[in-house]
Design a protein around this motif. Structure first.
Motif, mmCIF file in Angstrom:
data_model
loop_
_atom_site.group_PDB
_atom_site.id
_atom_site.type_symbol
_atom_site.label_atom_id
_atom_site.label_comp_id
_atom_site.label_asym_id
_atom_site.label_seq_id
_atom_site.Cartn_x
_atom_site.Cartn_y
_atom_site.Cartn_z
ATOM 1 N N SER A 79 0.809 -1.222 0.000
ATOM 2 C CA SER A 79 0.000 0.000 0.000
ATOM 3 C C SER A 79 0.839 1.267 0.000
ATOM 4 C CB SER A 79 -0.924 0.011 1.228
ATOM 5 O OG SER A 79 -0.158 -0.050 2.428
ATOM 6 N N ALA A 80 2.154 1.129 -0.175
ATOM 7 C CA ALA A 80 3.045 2.274 -0.070
ATOM 8 C C ALA A 80 2.861 3.253 -1.221
ATOM 9 C CB ALA A 80 4.497 1.800 -0.021
ATOM 10 N N MET A 81 2.851 4.540 -0.890
ATOM 11 C CA MET A 81 2.793 5.598 -1.897
ATOM 12 C C MET A 81 4.117 5.677 -2.645
ATOM 13 S SD MET A 81 2.317 9.703 -1.235
ATOM 14 C CE MET A 81 0.971 9.378 -0.104
ATOM 15 N N THR A 82 4.053 5.981 -3.943
ATOM 16 C CA THR A 82 5.247 6.186 -4.757
ATOM 17 C C THR A 82 5.179 7.558 -5.407
ATOM 18 O OG1 THR A 82 5.479 3.823 -5.229
ATOM 19 C CG2 THR A 82 6.617 5.327 -6.698
ATOM 20 N N LEU A 83 6.270 8.320 -5.301
ATOM 21 C CA LEU A 83 6.366 9.636 -5.931
ATOM 22 C C LEU A 83 7.707 9.747 -6.647
ATOM 23 C CD1 LEU A 83 4.997 12.077 -3.182
ATOM 24 C CD2 LEU A 83 3.906 11.508 -5.350
ATOM 25 N N GLY A 84 7.667 10.070 -7.924
ATOM 26 C CA GLY A 84 8.885 10.281 -8.684
ATOM 27 C C GLY A 84 9.829 9.097 -8.671
ATOM 28 N N GLY A 85 9.285 7.895 -8.604
ATOM 29 C CA GLY A 85 10.111 6.699 -8.599
ATOM 30 C C GLY A 85 10.626 6.288 -7.235
ATOM 31 N N THR A 112 19.285 3.131 -8.345
ATOM 32 C CA THR A 112 19.315 4.553 -8.690
ATOM 33 C C THR A 112 20.456 5.230 -7.941
ATOM 34 O OG1 THR A 112 16.922 4.587 -9.013
ATOM 35 C CG2 THR A 112 18.011 6.699 -8.698
ATOM 36 N N LEU A 113 21.400 5.811 -8.673
ATOM 37 C CA LEU A 113 22.599 6.359 -8.055
ATOM 38 C C LEU A 113 22.625 7.881 -8.011
ATOM 39 C CD1 LEU A 113 25.268 3.951 -9.597
ATOM 40 C CD2 LEU A 113 24.119 3.776 -7.380
ATOM 41 N N ASP A 114 21.866 8.536 -8.871
ATOM 42 C CA ASP A 114 21.896 9.999 -8.945
ATOM 43 C C ASP A 114 20.928 10.574 -7.908
ATOM 44 O OD1 ASP A 114 21.716 12.698 -9.593
ATOM 45 O OD2 ASP A 114 21.944 12.334 -11.737
ATOM 46 N N VAL A 115 21.462 10.986 -6.755
ATOM 47 C CA VAL A 115 20.592 11.435 -5.672
ATOM 48 C C VAL A 115 19.910 12.761 -6.005
ATOM 49 C CG1 VAL A 115 21.791 10.169 -3.866
ATOM 50 C CG2 VAL A 115 22.561 12.471 -4.449
ATOM 51 N N ARG A 116 20.601 13.646 -6.712
ATOM 52 C CA ARG A 116 19.982 14.925 -7.092
ATOM 53 C C ARG A 116 18.801 14.680 -8.022
ATOM 54 N NH1 ARG A 116 21.255 20.599 -7.559
ATOM 55 N NH2 ARG A 116 19.570 21.483 -8.804
ATOM 56 N N ALA A 117 18.968 13.798 -9.005
ATOM 57 C CA ALA A 117 17.883 13.493 -9.927
ATOM 58 C C ALA A 117 16.717 12.838 -9.193
ATOM 59 C CB ALA A 117 18.373 12.589 -11.049
ATOM 60 N N SER A 118 17.003 11.976 -8.232
ATOM 61 C CA SER A 118 15.939 11.336 -7.449
ATOM 62 C C SER A 118 15.131 12.375 -6.691
ATOM 63 C CB SER A 118 16.535 10.322 -6.473
ATOM 64 O OG SER A 118 17.152 9.259 -7.150
ATOM 65 N N LEU A 119 15.816 13.349 -6.109
ATOM 66 C CA LEU A 119 15.139 14.401 -5.363
ATOM 67 C C LEU A 119 14.321 15.289 -6.294
ATOM 68 C CD1 LEU A 119 14.772 15.489 -2.537
ATOM 69 C CD2 LEU A 119 16.905 16.771 -2.787
ATOM 70 N N GLU A 120 14.871 15.637 -7.441
ATOM 71 C CA GLU A 120 14.137 16.457 -8.408
ATOM 72 C C GLU A 120 12.885 15.730 -8.910
ATOM 73 O OE1 GLU A 120 16.882 17.517 -11.450
ATOM 74 O OE2 GLU A 120 17.817 19.120 -10.261
ATOM 75 N N ASP A 121 13.019 14.439 -9.219
ATOM 76 C CA ASP A 121 11.875 13.665 -9.704
ATOM 77 C C ASP A 121 10.786 13.581 -8.637
ATOM 78 O OD1 ASP A 121 13.208 13.252 -12.066
ATOM 79 O OD2 ASP A 121 13.816 11.197 -11.611
ATOM 80 N N PHE A 122 11.194 13.410 -7.389
ATOM 81 C CA PHE A 122 10.240 13.341 -6.281
ATOM 82 C C PHE A 122 9.449 14.640 -6.170
ATOM 83 C CE2 PHE A 122 9.185 14.235 -1.859
ATOM 84 C CZ PHE A 122 8.523 13.075 -1.474
ATOM 85 N N LEU A 123 10.145 15.770 -6.184
ATOM 86 C CA LEU A 123 9.463 17.056 -6.023
ATOM 87 C C LEU A 123 8.614 17.399 -7.242
ATOM 88 C CD1 LEU A 123 12.249 19.144 -4.275
ATOM 89 C CD2 LEU A 123 10.215 18.132 -3.249
ATOM 90 N N GLU A 125 6.883 15.366 -9.011
ATOM 91 C CA GLU A 125 5.611 14.638 -8.936
ATOM 92 C C GLU A 125 4.821 14.988 -7.676
ATOM 93 O OE1 GLU A 125 4.017 10.029 -9.198
ATOM 94 O OE2 GLU A 125 5.945 10.571 -10.086
ATOM 95 N N HIS A 126 5.506 15.581 -6.697
ATOM 96 C CA HIS A 126 4.849 15.925 -5.434
ATOM 97 C C HIS A 126 3.686 16.887 -5.670
ATOM 98 C CE1 HIS A 126 4.298 16.562 -1.214
ATOM 99 N NE2 HIS A 126 5.472 16.089 -0.868
ATOM 100 N N GLY A 127 3.905 17.877 -6.522
ATOM 101 C CA GLY A 127 2.842 18.825 -6.867
ATOM 102 C C GLY A 127 2.706 19.962 -5.872
ATOM 103 N N ARG A 128 2.154 21.076 -6.347
ATOM 104 C CA ARG A 128 1.886 22.261 -5.535
ATOM 105 C C ARG A 128 3.156 22.788 -4.854
ATOM 106 N NH1 ARG A 128 -1.074 18.487 -3.350
ATOM 107 N NH2 ARG A 128 -0.468 19.015 -1.214
#
Length: 205
Positions: A79-85, A112-123, A125-128
């Motif tokens: 049931s875990a939420m997923t955002l930006g991978g 996934t090794l690129d931590v900056r890209a992971s953070l950018e993808d998360f935000l 998709e986060h929205g608002r």
């Protein structure tokens, strides 16, 4: 709202660009960026427990300390939420300590090794989300990427200050996010975030 306590050490700022505005913070001569949006002067809370390994409720690729009465709960994979991978793995609830907010741990897709890209993808998709700023910081043995940003509150429509941190582990990028019901709660709980980020380590097996 709890008073903000002064601290003498903090991370360095670094520039970059992101999915929205992403200017670099400008530290003073001491390297401390005081006040919004980084709050580097705030001292960490006193540690009362550890999340991530050993007897913790959440078994994670990272460990970090939390204050008294902050309660960690694992999130069921089904049931875990997923955002930006990145998939939600653990929630640390401040409500038993008298505040409304969470520290949350998210795991990026395996490898996934690129931590900056992971953070950018998360935000993204986060929205608002607006007024994003990134910086590289050193916490103990780890080099991390940190973001500060505003998220529009769905109920009030007003801005709500939030934080996120990305760390590299052998299994991939791990995100630690922090926020409250509103910016007042965020500031009241911020010593807990400072504690978590100053003690974050890769889990040793």
């Amino acid at each position: 709202m709890s008073a903000l306590v002064l601290l003498t050490a903090a991370g360095c700022a670094d520039g970059g660009s992101g999915p929205t505005a992403a200017r670099a913070a400008a530290p003073g001569a001491s390297g401390v960026v005081s006040g919004p949006p980084w709050y580097d002067e705030v001292a960490p809370a006193r540690a009362a427990g550890t999340v991530g390994a050993g007897r913790s409720a959440c078994q994670l690729p990272i460990t970090f300390s939390v204050p008294a009465r902050w309660v960690a709960e694992p999130v069921d994979d089904g049931s875990a939420m997923t955002l930006g991978g990145s998939r939600l793995r653990c929630e640390v609830d401040a409500k038993p300590a008298g505040n409304v907010g969470f520290l949350r741990v998210w795991a990026a897709e395996e490898g996934t090794l690129d931590v900056r890209a992971s953070l950018e993808d998360f935000l993204a998709e986060h929205g608002r989300v607006s007024e994003i700023e990134y910086r590289h910081v050193r916490r103990g043995p780890l080099d991390l990427v940190e973001a500060t940003y505003l998220q529009r509150n769905e109920l009030s429509g007003g801005p709500n200050r939030q934080r996120a941190l990305a760390a590299q582990t052998p299994g991939g990028a791990i995100l630690l996010t922090f926020g409250g019901m509103d910016t007042g709660e965020f500031e009241a709980m911020f010593p807990a975030y400072q504690l978590a980020t100053s003690t974050v380590r890769a889990t040793t097996r």
